[in-house]
Design an enzyme around this catalytic site. Structure first.
Site, short mmCIF file in Angstrom:
data_model
loop_
_atom_site.label_atom_id
_atom_site.label_comp_id
_atom_site.label_asym_id
_atom_site.label_seq_id
_atom_site.Cartn_x
_atom_site.Cartn_y
_atom_site.Cartn_z
N HIS A 196 0.81 -1.22 0.00
CA HIS A 196 0.00 0.00 0.00
C HIS A 196 0.85 1.28 0.00
CE1 HIS A 196 0.39 -0.10 4.53
NE2 HIS A 196 0.43 1.21 4.34
N ASP A 256 0.06 -7.61 1.48
CA ASP A 256 0.51 -6.23 1.63
C ASP A 256 2.03 -6.12 1.76
OD1 ASP A 256 0.39 -3.52 1.71
OD2 ASP A 256 -0.46 -3.35 3.73
N SER A 277 4.80 2.73 7.71
CA SER A 277 4.48 1.53 6.93
C SER A 277 5.65 1.09 6.06
CB SER A 277 3.28 1.79 6.03
OG SER A 277 2.08 1.74 6.77
#
Length: 318
Positions: A141, A175, A248
């Site tokens: 993402h 992910d 992230s």
């Protein structure tokens, strides 16, 4: 030497004396000395025979010694040498590093990823270099929907430079994604395993959260492992090292300086209630099992903007 005179000798001497006295016809006078000497020799021989006889009998009666068998010495058994058994020395426990030591060790391997979107906006996230030729692991993402990728790298000396990057492959469900940096030699992080991690152990999160607020400086937080479990899609580590938008794709280190997870999201609400402390990292084992697949590219899922991952439940950092 003893001389024995027998009775026969005496008688013979008397007869001869008498004949001489009586004046009879003289007979030839016997040689008395010779006779006596002869008799003496006979007696000596007889005596010697008598004396020698017991010796001969003695010699004959002494039993011949029986030859005893020569004793055969039985060799003593030779003991087999037994090498000394060394006392096992317990393996030295891996050295635990302080948080500041982990930061210094990891700084050249943790990178800021900058993504340009089709609408002209930019998003940022974090990645970790895992090979000297420039492979970078991050979240899907973080890079989804980007039309251009660039990476800020901090050298060991502290010098920073920007390099172009290419997306090789990713998986939107797990992910995770892999980028390849352009030319150069890089410092890779050391990947470990979450299988050895235990609840309560200290972990350290490194990344570039809120790049605008922090002026794109590396940020570090630490905390304990709260849980290791399956969230229905992959194995995750829940921990107390605070992460925020921008973290992230960044590494989660154990106290030995090895990467055991990739920080991915924060759970903010559950059952309509705001919650805290649910910082989630995908275990590095999940990533390692897919690296070869990602590196082979160019199997990249359809582009999805990172903004679409943010909702009230999951506050993905981008």
């Amino acid at each position: 030497m003893r001389i024995y005179v027998t009775s026969a000798m005496v008688v013979l001497s008397v007869i001869m004396l008498a004949a001489t006295v009586c004046g009879g016809e003289s007979s030839p006078t016997p040689n008395i000395d010779a006779t006596v000497e002869e008799k003496v020799q006979v007696e000596l021989t007889t005596e010697a025979s008598i004396v020698a006889q017991p010796k001969e009998r003695l010699v004959k009666t002494i039993p011949t010694a029986i030859a005893l068998p020569t004793p055969i010495s039985t060799p003593l058994p030779t003991s087999t040498p037994v090498p000394p058994t060394s006392t096992p020395v317990p393996a030295a426990a891996p050295k635990k590093l302080s948080t500041s030591e982990i930061v210094e060790l990891a700084k050249p391997s943790v990178v800021l990823i900058m993504c340009e979107l089709p609408d002209g906006n930019f998003t940022t996230g974090t990645g970790v270099i895992y090979s000297s030729d420039g492979y970078v692991l991050t979240n899907h993402h973080v890079v989804a929907g980007a039309i251009e990728l660039s990476v800020l790298i901090t050298a060991v000396s502290g010098y920073q430079e920007v390099a172009s990057a290419t997306l090789l492959g990713s998986d939107s469900e797990i992910d995770l994604a892999v980028l390849k940096l352009e030319k150069g030699m890089y410092v890779p992080a050391n990947f470990g395993s979450a299988r050895e991690a235990k609840i309560g152990e200290i972990v350290v999160a490194l990344g570039f959260p809120l790049a605008d607020e922090t002026d794109a400086n590396l940020t570090v937080t630490n905390g304990i492992i709260s849980s290791i479990r399956d969230d229905g899609t992959r194995r995750i580590i829940q921990h107390q090292a605070s992460i925020n938008p921008g973290n992230s794709g960044g590494p989660l280190f154990d106290d030995q300086g090895t990467v055991i997870g990739i920080n991915t999201y924060v759970m903010r609400r559950s059952g309509g209630v705001n919650i805290e402390g649910f910082n989630m990292a995908i275990t590095i084992d999940e990533a390692i099992s897919r690296l070869e697949e990602f590196e082979s590219g160019p199997d990249v899922p359809p582009a999805i903007s990172a903004l679409e991952f943010v909702n009230d439940t999951y506050g993905f950092s981008f």
